[in-house]
Design an enzyme around this catalytic site. Structure first.
Site, PDB file in Angstrom:
ATOM      1  N   HIS A   1       6.227   0.011   0.327  1.00  0.00           N
ATOM      2  CA  HIS A   1       6.586   0.995   0.442  1.00  0.00           C
ATOM      3  C   HIS A   1       6.023   2.166  -0.708  1.00  0.00           C
ATOM      4  O   HIS A   1       6.864   2.326  -1.705  1.00  0.00           O
ATOM      5  CB  HIS A   1       7.749   0.636  -0.743  1.00  0.00           C
ATOM      6  CG  HIS A   1       8.072  -0.899  -0.189  1.00  0.00           C
ATOM      7  ND1 HIS A   1       9.442  -0.730   0.382  1.00  0.00           N
ATOM      8  CD2 HIS A   1       8.491  -2.635  -0.096  1.00  0.00           C
ATOM      9  CE1 HIS A   1      10.157  -2.025   0.637  1.00  0.00           C
ATOM     10  NE2 HIS A   1       9.315  -2.984   0.812  1.00  0.00           N
ATOM     11  N   LEU A   2       6.049   2.878   0.948  1.00  0.00           N
ATOM     12  CA  LEU A   2       5.397   4.119  -0.427  1.00  0.00           C
ATOM     13  C   LEU A   2       6.659   5.051  -0.942  1.00  0.00           C
ATOM     14  O   LEU A   2       7.026   5.133  -0.610  1.00  0.00           O
ATOM     15  CB  LEU A   2       4.849   5.484   0.823  1.00  0.00           C
ATOM     16  CG  LEU A   2       3.428   4.438   1.323  1.00  0.00           C
ATOM     17  CD1 LEU A   2       2.388   5.056   2.401  1.00  0.00           C
ATOM     18  CD2 LEU A   2       2.789   3.251   0.771  1.00  0.00           C
TER      19      LEU A   2
END
Length: 251
Positions: A178-179
């Site tokens: 989850h950048l």
């Protein structure tokens, strides 16, 4: 490419006797329970020397054949001893995670690589990134809090997967995907890539929905907010942009 952020993850696993059944093979995707007391501004950070925070949760998502196999510290990674430990602990363990917030730093960013190119001759995306002191302090704080919960369960063994002072980012270790950041939204083209409608400041017919618009990493996964911002952007496109194509916000 500025404000690129990750998630600051820590995990504690507790292993029990065979009379304690956790049935990790049963799950429902994101099903679980979380403690939010140490996320965001829900507590006083002053005495602890860091900003940000994290939820702690047990996520009963259903166990996968390989990734779902976990054994106590000291267990061999293969062979008959590994098989015996897997049989003993497969349905007798609990995993607790902290998905911590991650702040933005000038030293963490994305840019175009000056050397490497793809098959079309275009430069590849380059990531410059490392953990900072604030990240490690927050991670160690969350490990301490989760550890107290694990110890209160009276397990046979506990495994701690957290950051140590001096640790650096390691791409070989999974740390969620989850950048955030890299094409952030803001109020002015000099300080951001997108306006409040996720529209590019430079090219008005380019809209960039996604967590790349966030200015920093969140304590929780960004999916819900990404969906909300996408609806917000799509409404602006339908009701404003298509009627009069051009910048939706004047710089």
């Amino acid at each position: 490419g500025k404000n690129f952020a990750y998630q600051n993850m820590a995990t504690i696993k507790a292993y029990f006797d065979k009379d304690t059944h956790t049935n990790n093979f049963i799950g429902a995707g994101g099903n679980g329970v979380a403690v939010d007391d140490f996320n965001a501004d829900n507590f006083d950070h002053g005495p602890h020397g860091f900003v940000g925070g994290s939820p702690m949760w047990v996520n009963q998502a259903g166990s996968r054949p390989i990734a779902g196999t976990s054994n106590p510290p000291g267990t061999p990674a293969w062979g008959s001893a590994w098989k015996r430990a897997t049989a003993d602990y497969y349905t007798h363990q609990v995993s607790m995670d902290a998905h911590g917030a991650h702040q933005s730093y000038r030293g963490n960013y994305l840019d175009l690589d000056p050397v490497y190119r793809d098959a079309y001759g275009l430069p590849l995306l380059r990531m410059t990134f490392d953990w900072q002191e604030n990240d490690i302090k927050m991670n160690r704080f969350m490990v301490e809090k989760m550890g107290k919960i694990a110890e209160a369960m009276s397990p046979k063994a506990i495994a701690v997967l957290g950051k140590k002072v001096g640790d650096h980012f390691n791409t070989a270790s999974y740390q969620t995907t989850h950048l955030n950041g890299g094409a952030i939204m803001g109020t002015h083209p000099k300080t951001s890539a997108l306006n409040r409608y996720l529209q590019s400041w430079d090219v008005h017919n380019v809209f960039v929905p996604g967590a790349s618009a966030f200015p920093q990493g969140l304590g929780y996964n960004p999916t819900g907010l990404v969906a909300a911002l996408t609806y917000w952007s799509a409404r602006a496109i339908r009701e404003q942009y298509l009627k009069n194509p051009g910048p939706l916000v004047q710089a």
